[in-house]
Design a protein around this motif. Structure first.
Motif, mmCIF file in Angstrom:
data_model
loop_
_atom_site.group_PDB
_atom_site.id
_atom_site.type_symbol
_atom_site.label_atom_id
_atom_site.label_comp_id
_atom_site.label_asym_id
_atom_site.label_seq_id
_atom_site.Cartn_x
_atom_site.Cartn_y
_atom_site.Cartn_z
ATOM 1 N N LEU A 1 -38.857 -50.555 8.625
ATOM 2 C CA LEU A 1 -39.644 -50.320 9.851
ATOM 3 C C LEU A 1 -39.084 -51.145 11.008
ATOM 4 C CD1 LEU A 1 -43.478 -50.260 9.056
ATOM 5 C CD2 LEU A 1 -41.908 -48.349 9.394
ATOM 6 N N ALA A 2 -38.781 -52.434 10.730
ATOM 7 C CA ALA A 2 -38.254 -53.328 11.769
ATOM 8 C C ALA A 2 -36.922 -52.804 12.301
ATOM 9 C CB ALA A 2 -38.088 -54.736 11.206
ATOM 10 N N LYS A 3 -36.101 -52.323 11.394
ATOM 11 C CA LYS A 3 -34.786 -51.795 11.781
ATOM 12 C C LYS A 3 -34.956 -50.581 12.704
ATOM 13 C CE LYS A 3 -31.018 -49.434 9.709
ATOM 14 N NZ LYS A 3 -30.725 -48.631 8.534
ATOM 15 N N LEU A 4 -35.881 -49.695 12.346
ATOM 16 C CA LEU A 4 -36.109 -48.504 13.167
ATOM 17 C C LEU A 4 -36.768 -48.863 14.496
ATOM 18 C CD1 LEU A 4 -37.471 -45.861 10.620
ATOM 19 C CD2 LEU A 4 -35.227 -45.882 11.719
ATOM 20 N N LYS A 5 -37.761 -49.738 14.415
ATOM 21 C CA LYS A 5 -38.550 -50.047 15.607
ATOM 22 C C LYS A 5 -37.728 -50.704 16.705
ATOM 23 C CE LYS A 5 -42.533 -52.546 17.194
ATOM 24 N NZ LYS A 5 -43.917 -52.901 16.926
ATOM 25 N N TRP A 6 -36.866 -51.642 16.302
ATOM 26 C CA TRP A 6 -36.082 -52.363 17.304
ATOM 27 C C TRP A 6 -34.619 -51.926 17.281
ATOM 28 C CZ3 TRP A 6 -39.830 -55.872 14.782
ATOM 29 C CH2 TRP A 6 -40.956 -56.114 15.589
ATOM 30 N N GLN A 7 -34.380 -50.669 16.955
ATOM 31 C CA GLN A 7 -32.994 -50.200 16.862
ATOM 32 C C GLN A 7 -32.272 -50.272 18.208
ATOM 33 O OE1 GLN A 7 -32.948 -45.824 15.920
ATOM 34 N NE2 GLN A 7 -35.137 -45.979 16.148
ATOM 35 N N ARG A 8 -33.016 -50.240 19.309
ATOM 36 C CA ARG A 8 -32.377 -50.379 20.617
ATOM 37 C C ARG A 8 -32.620 -51.769 21.210
ATOM 38 N NH1 ARG A 8 -34.785 -45.700 20.350
ATOM 39 N NH2 ARG A 8 -33.457 -43.905 19.925
ATOM 40 N N GLY A 9 -32.897 -52.731 20.361
ATOM 41 C CA GLY A 9 -33.113 -54.096 20.827
ATOM 42 C C GLY A 9 -34.579 -54.420 21.034
ATOM 43 N N ILE B 1 -34.484 -35.238 6.194
ATOM 44 C CA ILE B 1 -35.793 -35.047 6.793
ATOM 45 C C ILE B 1 -36.658 -36.309 6.643
ATOM 46 C CG2 ILE B 1 -37.099 -34.060 4.858
ATOM 47 C CD1 ILE B 1 -37.590 -31.630 6.787
ATOM 48 N N PHE B 2 -36.478 -37.063 5.577
ATOM 49 C CA PHE B 2 -37.288 -38.263 5.353
ATOM 50 C C PHE B 2 -37.055 -39.300 6.449
ATOM 51 C CE2 PHE B 2 -37.575 -42.611 3.762
ATOM 52 C CZ PHE B 2 -38.904 -42.665 3.365
ATOM 53 N N ASP B 3 -35.788 -39.598 6.721
ATOM 54 C CA ASP B 3 -35.484 -40.618 7.725
ATOM 55 C C ASP B 3 -35.880 -40.164 9.120
ATOM 56 O OD1 ASP B 3 -33.869 -42.889 6.289
ATOM 57 O OD2 ASP B 3 -33.199 -41.005 5.432
ATOM 58 N N ASN B 4 -35.689 -38.882 9.396
ATOM 59 C CA ASN B 4 -36.068 -38.354 10.693
ATOM 60 C C ASN B 4 -37.579 -38.478 10.905
ATOM 61 O OD1 ASN B 4 -37.151 -35.802 12.268
ATOM 62 N ND2 ASN B 4 -35.115 -36.250 13.071
ATOM 63 N N LEU B 5 -38.322 -38.155 9.870
ATOM 64 C CA LEU B 5 -39.773 -38.198 9.957
ATOM 65 C C LEU B 5 -40.271 -39.636 10.095
ATOM 66 C CD1 LEU B 5 -42.358 -36.619 9.921
ATOM 67 C CD2 LEU B 5 -42.237 -36.523 7.437
ATOM 68 N N LEU B 6 -39.688 -40.531 9.329
ATOM 69 C CA LEU B 6 -40.085 -41.935 9.389
ATOM 70 C C LEU B 6 -39.789 -42.499 10.777
ATOM 71 C CD1 LEU B 6 -41.376 -43.534 7.115
ATOM 72 C CD2 LEU B 6 -39.217 -44.700 6.806
ATOM 73 N N GLN C 1 -41.670 -44.421 16.165
ATOM 74 C CA GLN C 1 -41.646 -44.291 17.630
ATOM 75 C C GLN C 1 -42.954 -43.709 18.155
ATOM 76 O OE1 GLN C 1 -39.113 -45.783 18.787
ATOM 77 N NE2 GLN C 1 -37.854 -45.728 16.949
ATOM 78 N N GLY C 2 -43.711 -43.083 17.274
ATOM 79 C CA GLY C 2 -44.879 -42.322 17.717
ATOM 80 C C GLY C 2 -46.037 -43.175 18.155
ATOM 81 N N VAL C 3 -46.900 -42.587 18.952
ATOM 82 C CA VAL C 3 -48.133 -43.237 19.372
ATOM 83 C C VAL C 3 -49.127 -43.141 18.217
ATOM 84 C CG1 VAL C 3 -49.959 -43.255 21.105
ATOM 85 C CG2 VAL C 3 -47.678 -42.419 21.679
ATOM 86 N N PRO C 4 -49.758 -44.256 17.825
ATOM 87 C CA PRO C 4 -50.694 -44.162 16.712
ATOM 88 C C PRO C 4 -51.970 -43.420 17.074
ATOM 89 C CG PRO C 4 -50.713 -46.360 17.644
ATOM 90 C CD PRO C 4 -49.663 -45.599 18.381
ATOM 91 N N TYR C 5 -52.467 -42.670 16.115
ATOM 92 C CA TYR C 5 -53.741 -41.980 16.294
ATOM 93 C C TYR C 5 -54.731 -42.578 15.316
ATOM 94 C CZ TYR C 5 -51.190 -38.335 18.735
ATOM 95 O OH TYR C 5 -50.418 -37.641 19.605
ATOM 96 N N GLY C 6 -55.909 -42.896 15.791
ATOM 97 C CA GLY C 6 -56.953 -43.376 14.883
ATOM 98 C C GLY C 6 -57.473 -42.232 14.060
ATOM 99 N N VAL D 1 -44.654 -55.821 13.248
ATOM 100 C CA VAL D 1 -43.672 -54.761 13.020
ATOM 101 C C VAL D 1 -44.330 -53.376 13.022
ATOM 102 C CG1 VAL D 1 -43.793 -54.937 10.489
ATOM 103 C CG2 VAL D 1 -41.699 -54.081 11.567
ATOM 104 N N THR D 2 -45.635 -53.336 12.749
ATOM 105 C CA THR D 2 -46.286 -52.023 12.706
ATOM 106 C C THR D 2 -46.943 -51.640 14.038
ATOM 107 O OG1 THR D 2 -48.293 -53.063 11.867
ATOM 108 C CG2 THR D 2 -46.792 -52.121 10.224
ATOM 109 N N ALA D 3 -47.091 -52.590 14.968
ATOM 110 C CA ALA D 3 -47.764 -52.291 16.240
ATOM 111 C C ALA D 3 -47.098 -51.117 16.952
ATOM 112 C CB ALA D 3 -47.754 -53.516 17.134
ATOM 113 N N GLY D 4 -47.895 -50.197 17.431
ATOM 114 C CA GLY D 4 -47.353 -49.057 18.156
ATOM 115 C C GLY D 4 -46.765 -47.974 17.263
#
Ligand SMILES: [Zn+2]
Length: 297
Positions: free
Chosen positions: A27-35, A276-281, A286-291, A66-69
């Motif tokens: 998750l950390a790798k994906l989330k901050w992939q652009r720094g 498809i797994f990595d694309n979806l993850l 990147q997605g906005v969380p929905y409650g 790491v999970t925020a957002g």
């Protein structure tokens, strides 16, 4: 569409994600992939926070988890089980029922269902890539007594608008579909405008609701109903494929649009290399969380 996409084997998945730590690291790798950029002050330097993968801004000391957002924020069950849900949803070509997820992962059925809705939301198309080239548009009904219903009266059934981008003589490379209330130009035209590039060669049948699009597309053909059978073979095959897929899903009555999005997502990524797994993850990070409340409503 069968197994045209590269699918992650269960063995590969287990090797990549043996424990919670490996999930958070990914998750950390994906989330901050652009720094890193502080959500608070925009500063780009950080040190680690209290938890291993959190990041703390060195300027204002704001700590971002790491999970925020992401769609994995504030979950009430293990992240590893959440990754398994993404895995099962992305690799089972017929989709997977929440009752089955519940049994496989020892989660309450409602918990499995709610998280699966989040995954399906992530599959929803961004709509940023309109269809190009030869595009056919049509409508179809989904419902219990679809046999013998040929007109546009939907009754108890649900009506769906569909657009496909043709590929070669008999195939389609991409598709979009949307549940609509009625086959009027006020519902059909916005769907076509959103999903089809204005430079595409657009074909519809002779239904008058499409007439208003005449001047918006460089190439626009309306096929007479007598010629429709042979001209709309490809789109009818895609519709039949969707209906067959939908029949394999246990309960779908209230979430037709989510299933249309899921089907289109899989269809449009059939040739995708990254899997498809990595694309979806990545979308879920990147997605906005929905409650859960928003999902129910
Ligand atoms: Zn800061």
């Amino acid at each position: 569409m069968e197994a045209r996409y590269k699918s992650l084997s269960i063995f590969e998945f287990q090797e990549r994600f043996p424990d919670e730590r490996s999930c958070y690291a990914y998750l950390a790798k994906l989330k901050w992939q652009r720094g890193f950029k502080c959500k608070h002050c925009g500063h780009s330097r950080y040190c680690s926070g209290n938890q291993e993968f959190d990041r703390q801004c060195t300027s204002c000391h704001y700590v971002e988890s790491v999970t925020a957002g992401t769609l994995f924020h504030k979950m009430k069950f293990s992240i590893l089980k959440a990754f398994w849900i993404v895995y099962y949803v992305s690799t089972s070509k017929k989709g997977i029922a929440s009752t089955e997820l519940s049994r496989k992962l020892q989660l309450r059925q409602k918990t499995a269902w709610l998280f699966k809705q989040k995954v399906m939301r992530a599959m929803k198309s961004s709509g940023n890539q309109p269809l190009e080239g030869d595009v056919d548009v049509d409508e179809f009904v989904v419902g219990q007594q679809e046999e013998g219903s040929t007109g546009r009266q939907k009754g108890q059934k649900k009506l769906v608008a569909i657009a496909i981008e043709k590929h070669g003589e008999r195939g389609a490379s991409r598709m979009y579909a949307k549940e609509i209330g009625k086959a009027s130009s006020s519902e059909l035209a916005p769907f076509v405008r959103e999903k089809v590039s204005p430079t595409a060669s657009l074909r519809t049948d002779a239904w008058p609701a499409y007439n208003c699009l005449k001047h918006e597309f460089q190439n626009f053909t309306q096929v007479l109903s007598g010629d429709k059978g042979k001209n709309f073979n490809t789109i009818h095959r895609v519709i039949m494929g969707f209906k067959a897929w939908l029949r394999g899903i246990h309960s779908h009555a209230d979430h037709l649009q989510a299933y249309l999005d899921e089907y289109a997502y899989r269809y449009n990524r059939s040739f995708m290399k990254e899997g498809i797994f990595d694309n979806l993850l990545n979308r879920m990070v990147q997605g906005v969380p929905y409650g859960s409340k928003q999902i129910i409503s």
